[in-house]
Design a protein around this motif. Structure first.
Motif, PDB file in Angstrom:
ATOM      1  N   ASP A   1       0.874  -1.176   0.000  1.00 16.00           N
ATOM      2  CA  ASP A   1       0.000   0.000   0.000  1.00 16.00           C
ATOM      3  C   ASP A   1       0.909   1.224   0.000  1.00 16.00           C
ATOM      4  OD1 ASP A   1      -2.103   1.730   0.250  1.00 16.00           O
ATOM      5  OD2 ASP A   1      -2.640   1.152   2.292  1.00 16.00           O
ATOM      6  N   ASN A   9       0.250   4.783   1.388  1.00 16.96           N
ATOM      7  CA  ASN A   9       0.079   4.771   2.846  1.00 16.96           C
ATOM      8  C   ASN A   9       1.319   4.247   3.570  1.00 16.96           C
ATOM      9  OD1 ASN A   9      -2.558   5.866   3.135  1.00 16.96           O
ATOM     10  ND2 ASN A   9      -3.430   3.927   2.435  1.00 16.96           N
ATOM     11  N   GLN A  21      -0.031  -4.398   3.760  1.00 18.91           N
ATOM     12  CA  GLN A  21      -1.259  -4.945   4.321  1.00 18.91           C
ATOM     13  C   GLN A  21      -1.347  -6.439   4.010  1.00 18.91           C
ATOM     14  OE1 GLN A  21      -2.067  -2.453   6.409  1.00 18.91           O
ATOM     15  NE2 GLN A  21      -4.248  -2.548   5.881  1.00 18.91           N
ATOM     16  N   HIS A  37      -6.775   1.796  -7.209  1.00 18.55           N
ATOM     17  CA  HIS A  37      -6.523   1.598  -5.776  1.00 18.55           C
ATOM     18  C   HIS A  37      -7.328   0.435  -5.214  1.00 18.55           C
ATOM     19  CE1 HIS A  37      -4.360   5.406  -5.760  1.00 18.55           C
ATOM     20  NE2 HIS A  37      -5.396   5.954  -6.390  1.00 18.55           N
ATOM     21  N   LYS A  61      -9.147   0.736  -1.653  1.00 21.92           N
ATOM     22  CA  LYS A  61      -8.486   1.682  -0.766  1.00 21.92           C
ATOM     23  C   LYS A  61      -9.507   2.351   0.128  1.00 21.92           C
ATOM     24  CE  LYS A  61      -5.531   5.771  -0.914  1.00 21.92           C
ATOM     25  NZ  LYS A  61      -4.805   6.709  -1.762  1.00 21.92           N
TER      26      LYS A  61
END
Length: 282
Positions: free
Chosen positions: A14, A17, A21, A258, A282
């Motif tokens: 990710d 960010n 994950q 995303h 996302k």
């Protein structure tokens, strides 16, 4: 993105960010668990067989980091890797790195702490069989140690047999020219191999599709996307990674949307049709 088939677990870089994950595919939940954080410029992940070690390619940090389960920080391995965009590990635990900045693939031995070039010519881009041009993802077939390279700017997939000095074009362009028909690719980001059959699957990014390429064929078949760029369930937008689970379902990292898309391959036919739905967004 990396699918750990031993545990049926999906790992997703990710990037915006700054975290990795983890999604357990055995669960119906689409909520991920953060397993590593505060990581900049991620461009590739590999998770070792036992699931306790992750290798992360950091493009603009020019390195690969090794992350042990529950660690707060990663450890750099293999010295510098200029514009590092891909990482893979063979059965001897040697780490392969895509050094896009020098148009080459490196192999680092944890036993000797030495690094050698195994594909491409360092700092020499080109279209000939011994060269690469801004390669991206890599894949090692553990059955025969063949190295597969998404040779992005040459719009082709190259196969380098063990100890070979040249690659073989197995999908895409032999002249470096991109295209949208079934014989061409446009900026392929990712390659995934069925190790027993040698069937090649490609994230054909600029064409917004996933291509399936049988051995010795001159054309591929679209198995996902290809319906122009978009965010509908039958569309993709610059896909950059793919993987299959043990049931033959296809997972695609749909970059500009995303999200991770799962395509259920109906009846797992030889030339399957598919239907899709967003798995994680996302």
């Amino acid at each position: 993105m990396f699918l750990h088939r031993e545990t049926n677990t999906l790992y997703v870089a990710d990037t915006n960010n700054r975290r990795i994950q983890m999604f357990t595919l055995n669960s119906r939940s689409s909520t991920g668990v953060t397993v590593a954080s505060n990581i900049d410029s991620m461009s590739g992940i590999y998770v070792d067989d036992d699931g306790s070690t992750m290798y992360v390619a950091l493009r603009y940090e020019n390195r690969v980091e090794k992350w042990i389960k529950n660690a707060l920080n990663g450890e750099q391995i293999g010295d510098q890797c200029k514009q590092c965009t891909g990482v893979w590990v063979d059965k001897e635990k040697n780490v392969y790195m895509t050094e896009s900045g020098t148009h080459s693939i490196l192999k680092w031995s944890p036993t000797t702490n030495t690094k050698i070039t195994v594909a491409g010519q360092t700092d020499e881009l080109g279209q000939t069989a011994d060269k690469l041009y801004f390669p991206r993802s890599i894949y090692i077939n553990r059955l025969n140690d063949a190295l597969y390279v998404a040779d992005m700017m040459n719009n082709r997939i190259q196969k380098w047999n063990k100890n070979s000095q040249e690659g073989i074009t197995i999908a895409g362009s032999k002249d470096g020219i991109s295209g949208y028909n079934d014989s061409k690719l446009a900026s392929p980001f990712h390659v995934w191999i069925d190790e027993e059959s040698d069937v090649v699957y490609i994230a054909d990014s600029e064409n917004n599709r996933i291509q399936r390429w049988l051995p010795n064929e001159l054309t591929g078949t679209t198995i996902a996307g290809g319906a122009e760029r978009g965010n509908a369930n039958n569309q993709l937008s610059l896909p950059n990674s793919l993987a299959f689970d043990n049931l033959g379902n296809l997972y695609v990292c749909d970059g500009h949307n995303h999200r991770i898309q799962m395509f259920v391959l109906i009846e797992n036919q030889t030339c399957p049709t598919s239907r899709s739905h967003p798995l994680f967004t996302k």
